[in-house]
Every structure is written in structure tokens, then in C-alpha cells.
Write a protein that holds these residues in place. Structure first.
Motif, PDB file in Angstrom:
ATOM      1  N   LEU A 191      43.098 -43.083  50.604  1.00 35.68           N
ATOM      2  CA  LEU A 191      42.094 -43.876  49.900  1.00 35.68           C
ATOM      3  C   LEU A 191      42.111 -45.320  50.419  1.00 35.68           C
ATOM      4  O   LEU A 191      41.056 -45.884  50.747  1.00 35.68           O
ATOM      5  CB  LEU A 191      42.379 -43.830  48.396  1.00 35.68           C
ATOM      6  N   SER A 192      43.291 -45.902  50.506  1.00 32.44           N
ATOM      7  CA  SER A 192      43.397 -47.289  50.967  1.00 32.44           C
ATOM      8  C   SER A 192      42.925 -47.446  52.407  1.00 32.44           C
ATOM      9  O   SER A 192      42.327 -48.468  52.762  1.00 32.44           O
ATOM     10  CB  SER A 192      44.845 -47.779  50.844  1.00 32.44           C
ATOM     11  N   ASP A 193      43.194 -46.438  53.229  1.00 33.49           N
ATOM     12  CA  ASP A 193      42.783 -46.503  54.635  1.00 33.49           C
ATOM     13  C   ASP A 193      41.279 -46.343  54.817  1.00 33.49           C
ATOM     14  O   ASP A 193      40.726 -46.752  55.837  1.00 33.49           O
ATOM     15  CB  ASP A 193      43.493 -45.416  55.448  1.00 33.49           C
ATOM     16  N   MET A 194      40.617 -45.752  53.818  1.00 34.61           N
ATOM     17  CA  MET A 194      39.212 -45.372  54.004  1.00 34.61           C
ATOM     18  C   MET A 194      38.253 -46.103  53.061  1.00 34.61           C
ATOM     19  O   MET A 194      37.108 -45.702  52.919  1.00 34.61           O
ATOM     20  CB  MET A 194      39.067 -43.859  53.812  1.00 34.61           C
ATOM     21  N   LEU A 226      41.921 -50.043  41.040  1.00 38.55           N
ATOM     22  CA  LEU A 226      40.794 -50.447  41.887  1.00 38.55           C
ATOM     23  C   LEU A 226      41.223 -51.555  42.844  1.00 38.55           C
ATOM     24  O   LEU A 226      40.888 -51.538  44.033  1.00 38.55           O
ATOM     25  CB  LEU A 226      39.649 -50.930  40.992  1.00 38.55           C
ATOM     26  N   VAL A 227      41.995 -52.511  42.321  1.00 39.24           N
ATOM     27  CA  VAL A 227      42.471 -53.625  43.150  1.00 39.24           C
ATOM     28  C   VAL A 227      43.550 -53.158  44.122  1.00 39.24           C
ATOM     29  O   VAL A 227      43.523 -53.479  45.310  1.00 39.24           O
ATOM     30  CB  VAL A 227      42.995 -54.760  42.258  1.00 39.24           C
ATOM     31  N   GLU A 228      44.513 -52.391  43.613  1.00 42.27           N
ATOM     32  CA  GLU A 228      45.627 -51.945  44.455  1.00 42.27           C
ATOM     33  C   GLU A 228      45.150 -51.090  45.624  1.00 42.27           C
ATOM     34  O   GLU A 228      45.677 -51.177  46.733  1.00 42.27           O
ATOM     35  CB  GLU A 228      46.619 -51.148  43.607  1.00 42.27           C
ATOM     36  N   SER A 229      44.132 -50.273  45.397  1.00 46.57           N
ATOM     37  CA  SER A 229      43.621 -49.396  46.449  1.00 46.57           C
ATOM     38  C   SER A 229      42.855 -50.143  47.524  1.00 46.57           C
ATOM     39  O   SER A 229      42.721 -49.670  48.655  1.00 46.57           O
ATOM     40  CB  SER A 229      42.687 -48.339  45.836  1.00 46.57           C
ATOM     41  N   GLY A 230      42.342 -51.314  47.175  1.00 44.66           N
ATOM     42  CA  GLY A 230      41.487 -52.055  48.107  1.00 44.66           C
ATOM     43  C   GLY A 230      40.004 -51.839  47.857  1.00 44.66           C
ATOM     44  O   GLY A 230      39.169 -52.529  48.437  1.00 44.66           O
ATOM     45  N   ALA A 232      38.308 -52.592  45.234  1.00 47.46           N
ATOM     46  CA  ALA A 232      37.711 -53.755  44.563  1.00 47.46           C
ATOM     47  C   ALA A 232      37.253 -54.804  45.568  1.00 47.46           C
ATOM     48  O   ALA A 232      36.288 -55.530  45.317  1.00 47.46           O
ATOM     49  CB  ALA A 232      38.703 -54.360  43.580  1.00 47.46           C
ATOM     50  N   ARG A 233      37.925 -54.878  46.692  1.00 49.96           N
ATOM     51  CA  ARG A 233      37.536 -55.856  47.723  1.00 49.96           C
ATOM     52  C   ARG A 233      36.088 -55.659  48.147  1.00 49.96           C
ATOM     53  O   ARG A 233      35.412 -56.611  48.547  1.00 49.96           O
ATOM     54  CB  ARG A 233      38.479 -55.712  48.925  1.00 49.96           C
ATOM     55  N   ILE A 234      35.595 -54.430  48.029  1.00 49.36           N
ATOM     56  CA  ILE A 234      34.238 -54.116  48.460  1.00 49.36           C
ATOM     57  C   ILE A 234      33.275 -54.048  47.287  1.00 49.36           C
ATOM     58  O   ILE A 234      32.171 -54.597  47.337  1.00 49.36           O
ATOM     59  CB  ILE A 234      34.218 -52.779  49.240  1.00 49.36           C
ATOM     60  N   VAL A 235      33.670 -53.391  46.205  1.00 48.29           N
ATOM     61  CA  VAL A 235      32.724 -53.150  45.114  1.00 48.29           C
ATOM     62  C   VAL A 235      32.740 -54.230  44.043  1.00 48.29           C
ATOM     63  O   VAL A 235      31.756 -54.409  43.321  1.00 48.29           O
ATOM     64  CB  VAL A 235      32.963 -51.766  44.464  1.00 48.29           C
ATOM     65  N   LEU A 236      33.860 -54.977  43.930  1.00 45.82           N
ATOM     66  CA  LEU A 236      33.965 -56.018  42.912  1.00 45.82           C
ATOM     67  C   LEU A 236      34.911 -57.112  43.427  1.00 45.82           C
ATOM     68  O   LEU A 236      35.963 -57.369  42.847  1.00 45.82           O
ATOM     69  CB  LEU A 236      34.500 -55.402  41.604  1.00 45.82           C
ATOM     70  N   ILE A 239      37.259 -59.840  41.571  1.00 44.09           N
ATOM     71  CA  ILE A 239      38.478 -59.544  40.817  1.00 44.09           C
ATOM     72  C   ILE A 239      39.747 -59.695  41.662  1.00 44.09           C
ATOM     73  O   ILE A 239      40.678 -60.397  41.249  1.00 44.09           O
ATOM     74  CB  ILE A 239      38.386 -58.149  40.169  1.00 44.09           C
ATOM     75  N   PRO A 240      39.859 -59.093  42.856  1.00 37.74           N
ATOM     76  CA  PRO A 240      41.072 -59.360  43.646  1.00 37.74           C
ATOM     77  C   PRO A 240      41.196 -60.825  44.047  1.00 37.74           C
ATOM     78  O   PRO A 240      42.307 -61.307  44.287  1.00 37.74           O
ATOM     79  CB  PRO A 240      40.915 -58.444  44.871  1.00 37.74           C
ATOM     80  N   ALA A 241      40.082 -61.541  44.097  1.00 40.97           N
ATOM     81  CA  ALA A 241      40.140 -62.976  44.411  1.00 40.97           C
ATOM     82  C   ALA A 241      40.888 -63.763  43.335  1.00 40.97           C
ATOM     83  O   ALA A 241      41.320 -64.890  43.577  1.00 40.97           O
ATOM     84  CB  ALA A 241      38.730 -63.538  44.569  1.00 40.97           C
ATOM     85  N   LEU A 242      41.054 -63.167  42.144  1.00 40.09           N
ATOM     86  CA  LEU A 242      41.787 -63.831  41.067  1.00 40.09           C
ATOM     87  C   LEU A 242      43.293 -63.861  41.311  1.00 40.09           C
ATOM     88  O   LEU A 242      44.024 -64.569  40.619  1.00 40.09           O
ATOM     89  CB  LEU A 242      41.514 -63.128  39.730  1.00 40.09           C
ATOM     90  N   GLU A 243      43.758 -63.071  42.281  1.00 42.66           N
ATOM     91  CA  GLU A 243      45.195 -63.052  42.580  1.00 42.66           C
ATOM     92  C   GLU A 243      45.548 -64.302  43.392  1.00 42.66           C
ATOM     93  O   GLU A 243      45.929 -64.233  44.556  1.00 42.66           O
ATOM     94  CB  GLU A 243      45.566 -61.785  43.346  1.00 42.66           C
TER      95      GLU A 243
END
Length: 473
Positions: A191-194, A226-230, A232-236, A239-243
């Protein structure tokens, strides 16, 4: 293995068997049977083609029939039990799909076996079946074992599965939230790779999965996955930008962790069906998730080692509106969530100095139908670990809400209007419709909010005085 199966499923299985066709309950309903969960929407697959089982389904579903999925080999029907409960079924011919790499829409090919059909499903826990009417349990990929372990794993190689249908990656995250499961290591790695493959999925389909995830019992777990998988970087990506990286002096909180706490607290503040914010509430949960997205763009290191996020509420509201529009959320959801983000700091001034009655009226008027949600978002956002500060904040909110209740007993906040309407303003000032009338109306509304209702002569005197000042200027 014994099952307490829906009598309607047994009856339908007998009707198919009488015509020489196989029928099996598949997917979610089988999973829910093993989890002892209720389900009134039943999915089946069959050896029969749509034109062959349509007459059977029409006889069974004497309260409804639909064929919107005919081109995918799916027909549906519905019947009502004596107690009024609706039981809906959908039957699909065994399938063996192939996918265009540039699209998640399959080219539908009919298959010839139940096991082949199960192999094309998203996860092993959804790739179990129960043949009806004889109740033979079919589990070629170990779904029951994965269900017992609480693990999400694909029936075939996960890279092939996610390549065939990238939406399955979003479904994995959604099931983490809905079922409390974890994603198997090899599935998580694929999932993370794709994650980039999710870009071929329509915004509407991504939105639907996000909505189901947020409305689940464990939305925080879904967001974290969603964030851990990566994904969120694409769909939202907000949210990961909050880290945000926390400096060695810890001059600000981890905004992502804070947001997850606020989401949990907001969910806990939802009410029952007879309350003002019935659980689950998508608007409140989205607002809790997005309320601080403006912080990364507004972060500033001040003198003395302090960190500020000035105007992150207004900036965050604009970012929220843009993201939710891109995800094709309904207009009212976009506007309501954005306004909650915009207003989420509004109450904080009350803690330092209790408002006048006019300020309380403005708060209620400005929040409008979002008043109850805004108060819950504000309470959820107060995550300080300082017990004294937390108690002071809670007490101030309690006091403000009590004042609102008392003011509402005297006047209808929802119906607050200026003491003079537009026609009266034009007549008194001798104006034609135009910008000045609008300015005068807004002034009289502000006057009404500041002073409460006044008699007609007082209102006329205020309007006349204001207009004279405008003319002099």
C-alpha cells in the motif's frame, strides 16, 4: 460451523436451486455473521446470468426491484418483513474482472466458479461465502482466521490487488476505522509503495471512503492509518503537514497529535438521536480534523522563543474550503465545516473577560445553526494538561451557554432582525435601492445586536443620526 442465517437468504437459495443455479451469500454479510453484527443488506453471487435470475428475483422481491448494475451483472430486490424491516438483496453473476491500468473500472467478464469470484475481492475477510440453502461455508483464502486475528490481507498478491483497483487502499484504511483491524505487514508495505495509484480514482469515490471512515466508531485510527500509509499525502495533504517538527525546547505542541485528541474529544461530545448533535456527525468530525490546518502556513518564531500561529483560523478556513471542494463534498458541508474552522477560536476571548450581552448575541447570531457544533468543537479543542486552566475554560463555557439559554427565553435569536426593515429605511431616508440602503441595514442590525430590541422612535432616531454622520463624512 453453525450460522443463524436470515430466513430470506435461505428462501432465495431454494428458489435458485429449484432452477438449477448456485447461490452464495458473500462479502460483508458473511463477515458480519461471524462478528455477530446486524445487516439488512445482503450480497449474493450466483452461477446464473442476470437474464436467468431476474424472474426469480422479481418473484422474491415483491416490494421492490432495481437493475442499475445490470451492465456489471448485478440486480437487486427488496421485501418488507411484517415488522416493517426492509431486507435488501443484490445478486451478481460470478465474475472474473480484468482492469485497464489507467482506470479502476473493471472490464466485466463472467466467471464460472464461486472460488474464482472470491479471488477478485478486496480482502480475505470479505472473500468468504456461505452457499445457500445448504449453508456450506467457503473460505479459500483464510478469511475466518484473519478475522479472528483482526488482520486485513488481500486474497491475491497485494500489489496486483491494489494495481487492479487502487480504491482498495482507501478501503483498507476505512476498515481499520470500522472494524478496529490492523493491516498485514506485506499488505501495508505494498500500500505504501503504491499510494500514487490512488490518483486515478475519482474524487467522489475517495470522498465516500473518507466519509465512511470518519463516521465509523474509530475515526482517529483511520486517520492515523491514512497518514502512516502515505495516502493522506495525496488525498488529504493538509493532515500530514500537521506533523510539524518540534524543536528541542518544545516551544509548541505536536499539531497532528493535538488534532487527533480533538477528534476523539469531539466524537465523545456528540449526542444521542434526541440531542442537538446526533452521533455520528460528519460536519463536526471534519471540523475537528481540519480546525488547525492553517497552522503550518502561519507558524512564526517570535522573540523570546515563543511560537505564534496568527490568523490560522482564517487561513485554515480557506484551505478547508478548497480541499473539501476538491473532494466534491456537498456545498452545505463545505460551507459549514469551513465556517466552524473560521470560528473555532471565537470563544477564547470570553475566558479572559466575560462578554457583554451584545457580544453573546453576536456569537450566537454569527454561528447560527452551527452554534451547538461550534461549542463542542471549542470544548474539544481545549486540550491543556493544566487542570486549573482546563477547569477555568470549562466553567467559562458553561457560564456562556447558560447566558445564551437565559437570553433565548427573552428573545428569539434566530429571528433577530433590525428594528427597521429595508423598506422603512428607504422611506425614512428618501433613498432608492442601492449600496447605502445595505449599509444602513447592516448598521441597524449591529445596533439591534448591541442594544436588544428598542421602540420604533428610538430606532428612527438612531438611523437618522447615523445617516447624518455618513452625509457629513
Amino acid at each position: 460451523m453453525s450460522f443463524a442465517v436470515w430466513p430470506e437468504a435461505i428462501e432465495l437459495g431454494r428458489m435458485f436451486a429449484a432452477e438449477g443455479y448456485e447461490l452464495a451469500l458473500v462479502g460483508g454479510p458473511v463477515r458480519d455473521l461471524l462478528l455477530h453484527r446486524q445487516s439488512h443488506d445482503l450480497d449474493f453471487c450466483s452461477s446464473a446470468r442476470p437474464e436467468q435470475f431476474e424472474p426469480i428475483l422479481r418473484r422474491w422481491g415483491h416490494d421492490g426491484f432495481w437493475d442499475m448494475g445490470r451492465k456489471f451483472g448485478t440486480l437487486g430486490a427488496m421485501r418488507r418483513r411484517p415488522d416493517g424491516t426492509e431486507v435488501k438483496v443484490e445478486v451478481t453473476t460470478y465474475r472474473s474482472d480484468t482492469y485497464d491500468p489507467d482506470s479502476r473500472k473493471p472490464e466485466v467478464n463472467y466467471g464460472d466458479s464461486l472460488e474464482g469470484d472470491l479471488s477478485r475481492r478486496d480482502f480475505t475477510v470479505n472473500a468468504m461465502a456461505l452457499r445457500v440453502p445448504d449453508l456450506e461455508f467457503v473460505d479459500p483464502f483464510g478469511g475466518a482466521n484473519d478475522l479472528a486475528k483482526g488482520v486485513l490481507r488481500t486474497p491475491v498478491d497485494p500489489r496486483q490487488s491494489f494495481d487492479d483497483d487502487p480504491l482498495r487502499m482507501m478501503r483498507a484504511v476505512r476498515f481499520v476505522a470500522q472494524l478496529g483491524f490492523s493491516i498485514a505487514p506485506e499488505t501495508a508495505e505494498a500500500l505504501s509503495d503504491m499510494v500514487d495509484r490512488i490518483e486515478i480514482v475519482s474524487a467522489e469515490r475517495v470522498r465516500d471512503e473518507l466519509t465512511k471512515m470518519l463516521l465509523s466508531d474509530r475515526p482517529r485510527a483511520g486517520v492515523e492509518a491514512l497518514v502512516e500509509s502515505g495516502l493522506a499525502r495525496i488525498v488529504l495533504p493538509e493532515i500530514p503537514a500537521l506533523e510539524l517538527e518540534i524543536d528541542e525546547y518544545h516551544r509548541h505542541k505536536d499539531v497532528f497529535e493535538h488534532t487527533m485528541i480533538v477528534l476523539d474529544r469531539a466524537v465523545a461530545l456528540e449526542t444521542g438521536d434526541d440531542g442537538p448533535v446526533p452521533r455520528p456527525d460528519l460536519t463536526l468530525r471534519l471540523a475537528a480534523l481540519m480546525h488547525d490546518v492553517g497552522k503550518p502556513r502561519t507558524r512564526k518564531f517570535e522573540a523570546g522563543g515563543k511560537v505564534s500561529f496568527h490568523h490560522h483560523d482564517a487561513v485554515g478556513a480557506k484551505m478547508t474550503r478548497k480541499r473539501l471542494k476538491a473532494l466534491r463534498f456537498d456545498h452545505h458541508v463545505v460551507e459549514d465545516v469551513s465556517e466552524l474552522v473560521n470560528l473555532h477560536l471565537r470563544f477564547h476571548g470570553y475566558v479572559d473577560e466575560p462578554w457583554t450581552d451584545s457580544a453573546v448575541r453576536r456569537y450566537v447570531k454569527d454561528s447560527g445553526h452551527l452554534y451547538e457544533r461550534l461549542n463542542r468543537l471549542t470544548r474539544a479543542d481545549a486540550t491543556t494538561q493544566n487542570k486549573r486552566k482546563a477547569a477555568v475554560f470549562a466553567s467559562a463555557m458553561d457560564e456562556m451557554e447558560q447566558r445564551v439559554r437565559e437570553l433565548k427565553e427573552k428573545e428569539d435569536f434566530d429571528a433577530i432582525r433590525p428594528d427597521l426593515d429595508g423598506n422603512e429605511i428607504m422611506a425614512l431616508l428618501g433613498l432608492e435601492p442601492g449600496p447605502m440602503v445595505g449599509r444602513a441595514y447592516r448598521h441597524m442590525l449591529d445596533y439591534r445586536l448591541d442594544n436588544g430590541p428598542v421602540d420604533h422612535d428610538t430606532a428612527v432616531a438612531e438611523l437618522t443620526s447615523w445617516y447624518a454622520a455618513q452625509q457629513a463624512a
